[in-house]
Write a protein that holds these residues in place. Structure first.
Motif: not given
Length: 215
Positions: A62-63, A78, A80, A163, A166, A174
Motif C-alpha cells: 500500500e502507499r 491506495q 497497489r 511500479e 508514480t 509505502y
C-alpha cells in the motif's frame, strides 16, 4: 574482499543470528528505491519460521502520499496490489528461469527442494546450482542471499514490487505487510518513505582494499 561482495555475507550472518530461536513476533525488513518515474521495493521476513507462513499468505503493498515533512496526507491511501504478492509456483519457476537468472534457480531450489527439474538442464548448468539446504534455516539463508544478489530471485521469492505509476517529484510512504493471519506467529508491518527523484549512485571510495591474515 570488496565491499560489494561483503554486503551479502553480512546479510547472511544477520539472518543466521536471527534464526537462532523462533520468536513470536517476526519482523518484515523493507528497502525502497525511487527514481524519476518508478519505485522498487524489496523486503524479507527476519526469520525462517515465518518464511513459509508469509509465503503462503502473501504480502500486500500500500502507499499514501506524504508532505515535505514526511507526514501522511489524508485521502491519498491506495492499495497497489489487487492480489497479494506471492512466491512463484514451481510452474512459474520453470517458465521464467533461464541461463541469465542463476540466483533465481538457486532460490527455486530452496522453495521446492524436492523438485529437481525446475528448469531445462541446457540453460542453467547444474554444476553451478548448489544443492538445497538440509534445514529450513539453511534454505532461508540461501534464499535471502539470492534475493540480495538478483532482482529476479527476489521476485521469485515474493519479496519484490515494482511500479511506474508514480508522479515525478512526489513523496510516498509505502507499507508492506503479510496478507493474513496465522495462529503460531505474528508479523509486523514495514514502512518506507520514498522520494520520486532521479536515482543516483554514490561514487566509490578512491582506495578500498582488504588483506587477509591480519594479525
Amino acid at each position: 574482499m570488496k565491499l560489494k561482495q561483503a554486503l551479502p555475507i553480512i546479510v547472511l550472518l544477520i539472518t543466521l543470528v536471527e534464526c537462532a530461536a523462533a520468536p513470536r513476533l517476526i519482523h518484515i525488513r523493507l528497502s525502497a528505491r525511487g527514481d524519476r518515474d518508478s519505485v522498487v521495493l524489496r523486503w524479507a521476513p527476519t526469520h525462517a519460521a515465518g518464511w513459509r507462513i508469509a509465503g503462503r499468505l502473501g504480502y500486500f503493498v500500500e502507499r499514501i502520499a506524504a508532505d515535505a515533512n514526511g507526514h501522511a496526507m489524508p485521502g491519498t491511501y491506495q492499495r497497489r496490489t489487487k492480489e497479494p504478492v506471492w512466491p512463484w509456483s514451481d510452474v512459474d519457476c520453470r517458465f521464467n528461469i533461464n541461463s541469465s537468472t542463476n540466483y533465481a534457480a538457486i532460490a527455486a531450489h530452496q522453495m521446492y527442494p524436492d523438485d529437481l527439474d525446475l528448469y531445462p538442464a541446457d540453460t542453467v548448468p547444474i554444476g553451478r546450482v548448489p544443492r538445497s539446504g538440509d534445514t529450513m534455516v539453511d534454505r532461508f539463508s540461501a534464499a535471502v542471499f539470492c534475493a540480495d544478489n538478483e532482482g529476479v530471485a527476489a521476485t521469485a521469492l515474493g519479496w519484490r514490487f515494482f511500479e511506474k505509476a508514480t508522479e515525478p517529484g512526489a513523496r510516498y510512504i509505502y507499507r508492506v505487510f503479510v496478507a493474513g493471519n496465522d495462529p503460531t506467529v505474528m508479523f509486523d508491518t514495514a514502512y518506507a518513505l520514498v522520494d520520486i527523484v532521479k536515482h543516483s549512485i554514490d561514487a566509490a571510495p578512491p582506495v578500498l582494499t582488504a588483506e587477509g591474515r591480519d594479525q
